[in-house]
Write a protein that holds these residues in place. Structure first.
Motif, PDB file in Angstrom:
ATOM      1  N   HIS A   1      -0.074 -33.271 -26.700  1.00  0.00           N
ATOM      2  CA  HIS A   1       0.917 -32.252 -26.981  1.00  0.00           C
ATOM      3  C   HIS A   1       2.289 -32.889 -26.966  1.00  0.00           C
ATOM      4  CE1 HIS A   1       0.740 -32.077 -22.541  1.00  0.00           C
ATOM      5  NE2 HIS A   1       1.995 -31.712 -22.614  1.00  0.00           N
TER       6      HIS A   1
ATOM      7  N   HIS B   1       6.603 -32.570 -26.397  1.00  0.00           N
ATOM      8  CA  HIS B   1       7.748 -31.874 -25.827  1.00  0.00           C
ATOM      9  C   HIS B   1       8.924 -31.913 -26.794  1.00  0.00           C
ATOM     10  CE1 HIS B   1       6.052 -32.671 -21.557  1.00  0.00           C
ATOM     11  NE2 HIS B   1       5.588 -31.550 -22.059  1.00  0.00           N
TER      12      HIS B   1
ATOM     13  N   ASP C   1       2.465 -25.812 -28.956  1.00  0.00           N
ATOM     14  CA  ASP C   1       2.770 -26.364 -27.643  1.00  0.00           C
ATOM     15  C   ASP C   1       4.275 -26.296 -27.400  1.00  0.00           C
ATOM     16  OD1 ASP C   1       3.944 -28.423 -29.081  1.00  0.00           O
ATOM     17  OD2 ASP C   1       2.448 -29.906 -28.584  1.00  0.00           O
ATOM     18  N   HIS C   2       4.683 -26.947 -26.351  1.00  0.00           N
ATOM     19  CA  HIS C   2       6.073 -26.875 -25.887  1.00  0.00           C
ATOM     20  C   HIS C   2       7.097 -27.139 -26.990  1.00  0.00           C
ATOM     21  CE1 HIS C   2       3.683 -27.450 -22.336  1.00  0.00           C
ATOM     22  NE2 HIS C   2       3.580 -28.751 -22.522  1.00  0.00           N
TER      23      HIS C   2
ATOM     24  N   ALA D   1       1.932 -22.526 -22.163  1.00  0.00           N
ATOM     25  CA  ALA D   1       2.800 -23.371 -21.358  1.00  0.00           C
ATOM     26  C   ALA D   1       2.198 -23.655 -19.993  1.00  0.00           C
ATOM     27  CB  ALA D   1       4.155 -22.703 -21.171  1.00  0.00           C
ATOM     28  N   ASP D   2       2.197 -24.916 -19.650  1.00  0.00           N
ATOM     29  CA  ASP D   2       1.817 -25.307 -18.299  1.00  0.00           C
ATOM     30  C   ASP D   2       2.984 -24.950 -17.392  1.00  0.00           C
ATOM     31  OD1 ASP D   2       0.286 -26.335 -16.289  1.00  0.00           O
ATOM     32  OD2 ASP D   2       0.427 -28.414 -16.924  1.00  0.00           O
ATOM     33  N   THR D   3       2.703 -24.453 -16.227  1.00  0.00           N
ATOM     34  CA  THR D   3       3.771 -23.968 -15.355  1.00  0.00           C
ATOM     35  C   THR D   3       4.691 -25.065 -14.841  1.00  0.00           C
ATOM     36  OG1 THR D   3       2.240 -23.996 -13.489  1.00  0.00           O
ATOM     37  CG2 THR D   3       2.522 -21.909 -14.649  1.00  0.00           C
ATOM     38  N   ASP D   4       4.301 -26.342 -15.026  1.00  0.00           N
ATOM     39  CA  ASP D   4       5.219 -27.402 -14.623  1.00  0.00           C
ATOM     40  C   ASP D   4       6.104 -27.863 -15.785  1.00  0.00           C
ATOM     41  OD1 ASP D   4       3.420 -28.862 -16.139  1.00  0.00           O
ATOM     42  OD2 ASP D   4       3.004 -30.353 -14.597  1.00  0.00           O
ATOM     43  N   ASP D   5       6.021 -27.205 -16.928  1.00  0.00           N
ATOM     44  CA  ASP D   5       6.874 -27.463 -18.089  1.00  0.00           C
ATOM     45  C   ASP D   5       7.638 -26.185 -18.405  1.00  0.00           C
ATOM     46  OD1 ASP D   5       6.000 -30.124 -18.542  1.00  0.00           O
ATOM     47  OD2 ASP D   5       4.208 -29.378 -19.528  1.00  0.00           O
TER      48      ASP D   5
ATOM     49  N   ALA E   1      10.209 -25.260 -20.237  1.00  0.00           N
ATOM     50  CA  ALA E   1      10.972 -25.006 -21.463  1.00  0.00           C
ATOM     51  C   ALA E   1      10.584 -23.706 -22.153  1.00  0.00           C
ATOM     52  CB  ALA E   1      10.821 -26.174 -22.430  1.00  0.00           C
TER      53      ALA E   1
ATOM     54  N   ASP F   1      -2.540 -27.029 -18.886  1.00  0.00           N
ATOM     55  CA  ASP F   1      -2.803 -27.806 -20.096  1.00  0.00           C
ATOM     56  C   ASP F   1      -3.626 -29.068 -19.838  1.00  0.00           C
ATOM     57  OD1 ASP F   1      -0.892 -29.547 -19.051  1.00  0.00           O
ATOM     58  OD2 ASP F   1       0.555 -29.231 -20.649  1.00  0.00           O
TER      59      ASP F   1
END
Length: 108
Positions: free
Chosen positions: A16, A18, A44-45, A62-66, A68, A86
């Protein structure tokens, strides 16, 4: 970066981005060619934030540690964010995929 040796069963770190650059390039190329532009971007992000910043309707996973996408949703740039892990194998999300496609009337 995650250590590939530190994975557990059911994990797969799929690719993925960013960066918003790939979706911006793809959308610009479609516009220059006179092609159809999407009414909805799902990604994705980087893809979702990049499309949302250009004014396209966008939803993303979205993964909760990303953060954006969550910030984009709070700013009104991203329409919907679905929190998930993710690092889990993509086939584990088939029920979620089916649900989203059915709700959007995009399933076949």
């Amino acid at each position: 970066m995650r250590d590939p040796a530190a994975s557990s069963p059911g994990c797969a770190t799929g690719a993925h981005s960013h960066s918003p650059l790939p979706v911006r390039v793809a959308l610009a190329a479609a516009a220059e060619q006179g092609g159809l532009l999407p009414e909805l971007v799902i990604g994705d992000h980087g893809w979702v934030c990049g499309a949302g910043q250009l004014g396209f309707e966008a939803i993303g996973l979205a993964d909760t540690d990303d953060p954006a996408l969550f910030v984009g949703e709070a700013e009104g740039v991203v329409s919907v964010v679905v929190p998930l892990d993710d690092a889990v194998r993509s086939d584990y999300y088939r029920p979620l995929t089916r649900y989203v496609l059915n709700r959007a009337c995009l399933s076949q």
